[in-house]
Scaffold this motif. Structure first.
Motif, PDB file in Angstrom:
ATOM      1  N   PRO A  66       0.824  -1.220   0.000  1.00  0.00           N
ATOM      2  CA  PRO A  66       0.000   0.000   0.000  1.00  0.00           C
ATOM      3  C   PRO A  66       0.861   1.275   0.000  1.00  0.00           C
ATOM      4  O   PRO A  66       2.005   1.263   0.453  1.00  0.00           O
ATOM      5  CB  PRO A  66      -0.804  -0.111   1.297  1.00  0.00           C
ATOM      6  N   ALA A  67       0.275   2.360  -0.490  1.00  0.00           N
ATOM      7  CA  ALA A  67       0.948   3.661  -0.484  1.00  0.00           C
ATOM      8  C   ALA A  67       1.260   4.045   0.955  1.00  0.00           C
ATOM      9  O   ALA A  67       0.496   3.758   1.873  1.00  0.00           O
ATOM     10  CB  ALA A  67       0.056   4.710  -1.140  1.00  0.00           C
ATOM     11  N   ARG A  68       2.400   4.712   1.112  1.00  0.00           N
ATOM     12  CA  ARG A  68       2.811   5.150   2.454  1.00  0.00           C
ATOM     13  C   ARG A  68       3.642   6.407   2.301  1.00  0.00           C
ATOM     14  O   ARG A  68       4.678   6.395   1.652  1.00  0.00           O
ATOM     15  CB  ARG A  68       3.611   4.051   3.136  1.00  0.00           C
ATOM     16  N   LYS A  69       3.171   7.486   2.877  1.00  0.00           N
ATOM     17  CA  LYS A  69       3.823   8.795   2.788  1.00  0.00           C
ATOM     18  C   LYS A  69       4.090   9.129   1.325  1.00  0.00           C
ATOM     19  O   LYS A  69       3.163   9.198   0.535  1.00  0.00           O
ATOM     20  CB  LYS A  69       5.081   8.838   3.639  1.00  0.00           C
ATOM     21  N   GLU A  70       5.361   9.315   0.947  1.00  0.00           N
ATOM     22  CA  GLU A  70       5.673   9.733  -0.428  1.00  0.00           C
ATOM     23  C   GLU A  70       5.836   8.555  -1.391  1.00  0.00           C
ATOM     24  O   GLU A  70       6.046   8.755  -2.582  1.00  0.00           O
ATOM     25  CB  GLU A  70       6.936  10.614  -0.458  1.00  0.00           C
ATOM     26  N   VAL A  71       5.724   7.324  -0.907  1.00  0.00           N
ATOM     27  CA  VAL A  71       5.885   6.143  -1.764  1.00  0.00           C
ATOM     28  C   VAL A  71       4.507   5.669  -2.221  1.00  0.00           C
ATOM     29  O   VAL A  71       3.655   5.325  -1.396  1.00  0.00           O
ATOM     30  CB  VAL A  71       6.625   5.012  -1.020  1.00  0.00           C
ATOM     31  N   PRO A  72       4.264   5.642  -3.534  1.00  0.00           N
ATOM     32  CA  PRO A  72       2.954   5.212  -4.029  1.00  0.00           C
ATOM     33  C   PRO A  72       2.775   3.691  -3.876  1.00  0.00           C
ATOM     34  O   PRO A  72       3.731   2.950  -3.653  1.00  0.00           O
ATOM     35  CB  PRO A  72       2.997   5.594  -5.514  1.00  0.00           C
ATOM     36  N   GLU A  73       1.533   3.256  -4.003  1.00  0.00           N
ATOM     37  CA  GLU A  73       1.264   1.821  -4.042  1.00  0.00           C
ATOM     38  C   GLU A  73       2.141   1.205  -5.136  1.00  0.00           C
ATOM     39  O   GLU A  73       2.297   1.777  -6.206  1.00  0.00           O
ATOM     40  CB  GLU A  73      -0.218   1.586  -4.338  1.00  0.00           C
ATOM     41  N   HIS A  74       2.707   0.034  -4.850  1.00  0.00           N
ATOM     42  CA  HIS A  74       3.577  -0.625  -5.819  1.00  0.00           C
ATOM     43  C   HIS A  74       3.596  -2.128  -5.550  1.00  0.00           C
ATOM     44  O   HIS A  74       3.016  -2.595  -4.579  1.00  0.00           O
ATOM     45  CB  HIS A  74       4.992  -0.046  -5.763  1.00  0.00           C
ATOM     46  N   ARG A  75       4.281  -2.855  -6.419  1.00  0.00           N
ATOM     47  CA  ARG A  75       4.328  -4.308  -6.282  1.00  0.00           C
ATOM     48  C   ARG A  75       5.720  -4.775  -5.871  1.00  0.00           C
ATOM     49  O   ARG A  75       6.718  -4.216  -6.305  1.00  0.00           O
ATOM     50  CB  ARG A  75       3.942  -4.969  -7.607  1.00  0.00           C
ATOM     51  N   HIS A  76       5.730  -5.804  -5.042  1.00  0.00           N
ATOM     52  CA  HIS A  76       6.959  -6.502  -4.713  1.00  0.00           C
ATOM     53  C   HIS A  76       6.948  -7.831  -5.454  1.00  0.00           C
ATOM     54  O   HIS A  76       5.985  -8.595  -5.361  1.00  0.00           O
ATOM     55  CB  HIS A  76       7.072  -6.758  -3.214  1.00  0.00           C
ATOM     56  N   TYR A  77       8.001  -8.067  -6.190  1.00  0.00           N
ATOM     57  CA  TYR A  77       8.221  -9.331  -6.894  1.00  0.00           C
ATOM     58  C   TYR A  77       9.177 -10.101  -5.997  1.00  0.00           C
ATOM     59  O   TYR A  77      10.392  -9.998  -6.113  1.00  0.00           O
ATOM     60  CB  TYR A  77       8.787  -9.061  -8.286  1.00  0.00           C
ATOM     61  N   ASP A  78       8.598 -10.853  -5.048  1.00  0.00           N
ATOM     62  CA  ASP A  78       9.359 -11.438  -3.952  1.00  0.00           C
ATOM     63  C   ASP A  78       9.887 -12.818  -4.312  1.00  0.00           C
ATOM     64  O   ASP A  78       9.111 -13.731  -4.628  1.00  0.00           O
ATOM     65  CB  ASP A  78       8.485 -11.509  -2.702  1.00  0.00           C
ATOM     66  N   ILE A  79      11.198 -12.965  -4.219  1.00  0.00           N
ATOM     67  CA  ILE A  79      11.876 -14.230  -4.492  1.00  0.00           C
ATOM     68  C   ILE A  79      12.273 -14.791  -3.131  1.00  0.00           C
ATOM     69  O   ILE A  79      12.995 -14.151  -2.368  1.00  0.00           O
ATOM     70  CB  ILE A  79      13.129 -14.006  -5.373  1.00  0.00           C
ATOM     71  N   ARG A  80      11.808 -16.012  -2.841  1.00  0.00           N
ATOM     72  CA  ARG A  80      11.996 -16.592  -1.513  1.00  0.00           C
ATOM     73  C   ARG A  80      12.900 -17.811  -1.570  1.00  0.00           C
ATOM     74  O   ARG A  80      12.758 -18.656  -2.457  1.00  0.00           O
ATOM     75  CB  ARG A  80      10.634 -16.983  -0.938  1.00  0.00           C
ATOM     76  N   PHE A  81      13.790 -17.887  -0.598  1.00  0.00           N
ATOM     77  CA  PHE A  81      14.732 -18.998  -0.497  1.00  0.00           C
ATOM     78  C   PHE A  81      14.544 -19.674   0.854  1.00  0.00           C
ATOM     79  O   PHE A  81      14.309 -19.004   1.861  1.00  0.00           O
ATOM     80  CB  PHE A  81      16.175 -18.491  -0.614  1.00  0.00           C
ATOM     81  N   MET A  82      14.676 -21.000   0.878  1.00  0.00           N
ATOM     82  CA  MET A  82      14.629 -21.710   2.151  1.00  0.00           C
ATOM     83  C   MET A  82      15.993 -21.559   2.824  1.00  0.00           C
ATOM     84  O   MET A  82      17.030 -21.748   2.198  1.00  0.00           O
ATOM     85  CB  MET A  82      14.289 -23.186   1.973  1.00  0.00           C
TER      86      MET A  82
END
Length: 183
Positions: free
Chosen positions: A123-139
């Motif tokens: 979600p948007a927060r202060k000066e950072v607009p709503e955006h997407r995280h392309y999250d790469i997860r490692f065990m």
């Protein structure tokens, strides 16, 4: 090309379901389209790295209560220009938990495989607009007897039994990673 290592890992990744398959394909397209995909200044979204921290017996995981988002997640965060997303995941896990004995879980070969791929909206927060995280997860494996060191990003850190994760979160991506542990 600094994105090639990640693209290779993404193409080798075996998603567990059609939802993760779609997110993997979306991530590949995003990385191919944006040379600056590892930089948080790319305001539409960016690649992040997360650590699915497990106990050696695979019966517990680490969850952090994220201060800003007020929810339980696995440790992780921004790449800040680093294309080695596994290194990012380890660094973020160490920063957010204080654990220093973290080890990437590798199947064969030298490069740790991607454990999970998730695309989610921040979600948007202060000066950072709503955006997407392309999250790469490692065990990542760690010793549950080691003490946590909390930082300003976390409200709480817990080793959680796989049987009790649903008491902390019902997040679809967490549930998916729990399913992967039982395969």
């Amino acid at each position: 090309m600094h994105r090639q290592a990640l693209l290779t890992l993404l193409r080798q990744h075996q998603p567990i379901d059609t939802n993760e398959q779609e997110m993997t394909e979306t991530t590949i397209a995003f990385v191919e389209q944006h040379p600056d995909c590892f930089d948080r200044i790319l305001l539409t979204g960016h690649v992040t790295g997360s650590a699915w921290v497990v106990s050696p017996d695979r019966q517990q995981i680490v969850l952090i209560h994220h201060r800003k988002l007020d929810r339980w997640f696995q440790p992780g965060g921004h790449a800040d220009g680093d294309p080695d997303v596994a290194r990012v995941a380890l660094k973020e896990a160490e920063e957010e938990t204080g654990l220093t004995d973290l080890k990437l879980v590798r199947s064969t070969g030298e490069q740790a495989p991607i454990f999970d791929v998730d695309v989610h909206t921040i979600p948007a927060r202060k000066e950072v607009p709503e955006h997407r995280h392309y999250d790469i997860r490692f065990m990542v494996e760690a010793d549950p007897k080691k003490a946590f060191v909390q930082n300003e990003e976390t409200q709480d850190i817990q080793w959680v039994s796989l049987k009790k994760v649903n008491e902390y979160t019902q997040e679809e991506s967490i549930v998916r990673m729990i399913k992967k542990m039982s395969r």
